[in-house]
Structure formats: structure tokens, C-alpha cells
Design a protein around this motif. Structure first.
Motif, mmCIF file in Angstrom:
data_model
loop_
_atom_site.group_PDB
_atom_site.id
_atom_site.type_symbol
_atom_site.label_atom_id
_atom_site.label_comp_id
_atom_site.label_asym_id
_atom_site.label_seq_id
_atom_site.Cartn_x
_atom_site.Cartn_y
_atom_site.Cartn_z
ATOM 1 N N GLY A 14 0.711 -1.233 0.284
ATOM 2 C CA GLY A 14 -0.126 0.329 -0.056
ATOM 3 C C GLY A 14 0.960 1.175 0.083
ATOM 4 O O GLY A 14 0.284 2.655 -0.769
ATOM 5 N N ARG A 15 1.466 1.656 0.600
ATOM 6 C CA ARG A 15 2.626 2.087 0.587
ATOM 7 C C ARG A 15 4.378 1.542 1.071
ATOM 8 O O ARG A 15 4.727 0.842 0.495
ATOM 9 C CB ARG A 15 2.242 2.956 1.487
ATOM 10 N N GLY A 16 5.244 2.747 0.942
ATOM 11 C CA GLY A 16 7.179 2.390 0.573
ATOM 12 C C GLY A 16 7.150 1.719 -0.104
ATOM 13 O O GLY A 16 7.242 1.336 -1.323
ATOM 14 N N LYS A 19 4.855 -0.642 -2.760
ATOM 15 C CA LYS A 19 4.386 -0.186 -3.803
ATOM 16 C C LYS A 19 5.390 0.196 -4.333
ATOM 17 O O LYS A 19 4.611 0.098 -6.262
ATOM 18 C CB LYS A 19 3.900 1.290 -2.609
ATOM 19 N N LYS A 20 6.775 0.715 -4.636
ATOM 20 C CA LYS A 20 8.112 0.895 -5.092
ATOM 21 C C LYS A 20 7.897 -0.781 -6.068
ATOM 22 O O LYS A 20 7.908 -0.743 -6.807
ATOM 23 C CB LYS A 20 8.979 1.154 -5.030
ATOM 24 N N ASP A 36 -3.129 -5.520 1.333
ATOM 25 C CA ASP A 36 -2.146 -4.592 2.343
ATOM 26 C C ASP A 36 -3.739 -4.562 2.787
ATOM 27 O O ASP A 36 -4.092 -5.160 2.754
ATOM 28 C CB ASP A 36 -2.166 -3.622 1.588
ATOM 29 N N THR A 41 -5.873 1.787 1.357
ATOM 30 C CA THR A 41 -4.071 2.445 1.392
ATOM 31 C C THR A 41 -4.023 1.075 -0.433
ATOM 32 O O THR A 41 -3.532 1.486 -1.493
ATOM 33 C CB THR A 41 -2.990 2.184 1.895
ATOM 34 N N ASP A 44 -5.780 2.599 -3.471
ATOM 35 C CA ASP A 44 -5.257 3.844 -3.535
ATOM 36 C C ASP A 44 -3.902 3.674 -4.564
ATOM 37 O O ASP A 44 -3.472 4.055 -5.438
ATOM 38 C CB ASP A 44 -4.535 4.825 -2.360
ATOM 39 N N THR A 45 -3.346 2.895 -4.580
ATOM 40 C CA THR A 45 -2.255 2.473 -5.160
ATOM 41 C C THR A 45 -1.960 1.461 -6.119
ATOM 42 O O THR A 45 -1.629 1.747 -7.287
ATOM 43 C CB THR A 45 -1.017 0.982 -3.951
ATOM 44 N N GLU A 48 -3.198 4.238 -8.728
ATOM 45 C CA GLU A 48 -2.085 5.177 -9.285
ATOM 46 C C GLU A 48 -1.083 4.206 -10.149
ATOM 47 O O GLU A 48 -0.488 5.016 -10.788
ATOM 48 C CB GLU A 48 -1.593 5.441 -7.961
ATOM 49 N N THR A 189 12.290 5.221 4.387
ATOM 50 C CA THR A 189 10.955 4.479 4.505
ATOM 51 C C THR A 189 9.267 5.521 4.987
ATOM 52 O O THR A 189 9.890 5.239 6.881
ATOM 53 C CB THR A 189 10.343 3.195 4.065
#
Length: 277
Positions: A14-16, A19-20, A36, A41, A44-45, A48, A189
Motif C-alpha cells: 500500500g505504501r513505501g 508500492k515501489k 495490504d 491504501t 489507492d496504490t 495510481e 521509508t
């Protein structure tokens, strides 16, 4: 590395860093399922990243939820080629100062989560063209980490499980499934940023903080050429292994490294972030 209708799953995406890594797999042409523990979250990823990326709420401690994610990507992409176990939690402090719930959370997310994901992936990959499991571990899986004993235990478990499972695969004559362990030093992160005021996590700040993209590059490399263990940076990996070979010497250097980490934390608090990222 790109394949038509190739499916990939990334946990904790979801992040950090997760996500990459998901973005890397989308770039390489995979149909990616972002998972996630928080659905919003993850969604949203996925929105995007685009490229038909989908999202699913998954608590990696629950094998049934992990299997649901596996089945979802297989149904959509017809096969599972890559599974990245990235989900993790970091709670610090001596083990005797952590309550049972905290200890259980660390072990179950970091170790059992990696086990659940790996087993689910192998079940889908066997007899279906093979595949690749990438486990994001840590240098903490290779050495003593004061202030993060339970976290280190969880990462040692994840590494030991990964290497032992590769051995089991090969003994069973299965050569088309690979497992690669990525063992980075501290990564800048949100998870580590939240530890700037935490003296117990000082060792994570004692070296050069890694940019997430440096770890993503390592994942890209092992996807092209599987490798059992990759340490980032390599020199820290060599230093860690030297300390493990001579544990009494290694433990004597720990106070110096902790002091360096605490100096780095103070500097980062005053500057707002590492200048090398």
C-alpha cells in the motif's frame, strides 16, 4: 522478465517499498495484485499504478486470506509467476519490555506471513511453469540487533525458512521455482521515519540509509537472475557476516554502532531527512 498474462502479487504494497516494488512489476509487464492489510491504501496504490493493477485486503497472518489473493491472481492472469513477501512490522525495545501481543505481531507478520505467502505461491507454481518468490528480509536476519531482538528473530526465521525451502524444492526435483532473499540495511521509508525518536532502533540508522529505489533495483536484479541472498549494501553484509563468524568481536562493536546510529537520528531530526536520498 516480462511475460504475457504473467501474474504477480506483492504483500504490504500500500505504501513505501512495497508500492515501489509493485510499480516495478507493472513496468515489467506483469498483472499485479497489490495487497495490504488496509484495503483503502491498497486500492489507492492500484489506482495510481494503473495497467490493470488490482487490490485486495490481506492480513498475511491468515493463510486463508493469502490463498484468496493467490487464487485471485491465478484466475485473472492464468498463472502466478512472481510473489513478493514484503509485508512487515517493526516494534522496538528489549524483548522483556514488549508484551505478548507485540511479540506475537512481529513474529506472525514477518515470519509466518512470509511462510504463508511462500507456501501459497509454491502450490500455484508447481506443475504450472514454475515461478519466483522474493522475500524481503533484512540485515537483521543475519546478525544481532540490539533494541530489535524479536524483530531480528522474525527475520532470522524468514531467512532460515527460505533457504531450507529451496533445499526441499531441489531435493524434490523441483528446479523451476526460485526463492530469493533481499537483506537490506535501514531503508528510508515511512516505517523507519517513524523511528527517528526511538533510541532502541538506533542500529538501523548506523549505516548509510538506503533509498527505496536501491532495494527495488536489487529486486529487479534477482528477478532477472535469481540469487539466494542479496545484502544491501554489500559491504554491510560482509561486515555482518564477519561479526557472526567471530560473535564475541561482533558484540563488542555494537555499542559503537549504536552510538553512531543515535548521532544519525539526531542529525536527521534536525535536517528532516537524509541528504543522500
Amino acid at each position: 522478465m516480462s511475460r504475457i498474462h504473467a501474474g504477480a502479487v506483492v504483500t504490504g504494497a500500500g505504501r513505501g517499498l512495497g508500492k515501489k516494488i509493485a510499480a516495478l512489476l507493472v513496468e515489467c509487464g506483469y498483472q499485479v495484485l497489490v495487497t495490504d492489510v488496509d484495503l483503502a491504501t491498497a486500492q489507492d496504490t492500484a489506482d495510481e499504478l494503473g495497467g490493470g493493477t488490482t487490490a485486495l485486503a490481506v492480513d498475511v497472518r491468515d493463510h486463508t486470506q493469502v490463498e484468496t489473493a493467490r487464487d485471485a491472481i491465478v484466475e485473472r492472469a492464468r498463472r502466478l509467476d512472481v510473489w513478493v513477501n514484503n509485508a512487515g512490522v517493526l516494534l522496538t525495545g528489549p524483548a522483556w519490555e514488549q508484551d505478548e501481543a507485540a511479540r506475537r505481531l512481529i513474529i506472525e507478520v514477518n515470519a509466518l506471513g512470509a511462510i504463508n505467502g511462500t507456501v501459497a505461491a509454491i502450490e500455484a507454481m508447481r506443475g504450472n511453469g514454475g515461478g519466483h518468490v522474493v522475500n524481503v528480509v533484512s540485515l537483521a536476519g543475519l546478525t544481532a540487533v540490539p533494541g530489535e531482538a524479536v524483530y531480528a528473530a522474525s527475520k532470522h526465521a524468514a531467512l532460515g525458512f527460505s533457504l531450507s525451502t529451496v533445499a526441499d524444492l531441489r531435493l524434490a526435483g523441483i528446479t523451476d521455482i526460485d526463492i530469493s532473499c533481499i537483506c537490506p540495511d535501514g531503508i528510508w521509508t515511512p516505517m523507519l521515519h517513524d523511528k527517528l525518536d526511538d533510541p532502541a532502533s538506533a542500529l538501523s540508522f548506523s549505516g548509510k540509509l538506503l533509498a527505496p529505489d536501491e532495494v527495488v533495483d536489487a529486486v529487479r536484479t534477482v528477478l532477472d537472475s535469481p540469487r539466494l541472498v542479496t545484502t544491501i549494501p554489500r559491504w554491510r553484509g560482509l561486515l555482518v557476516r564477519l561479526g557472526d563468524t567471530f560473535p564475541r568481536f561482533g558484540l563488542k562493536t555494537v555499542p559503537l554502532m549504536v552510538a553512531q546510529g543515535r548521532r544519525a537520528q539526531r542529525k536527521l531530526r534536525s535536517t528532516g531527512g537524509p541528504r543522500n536520498l
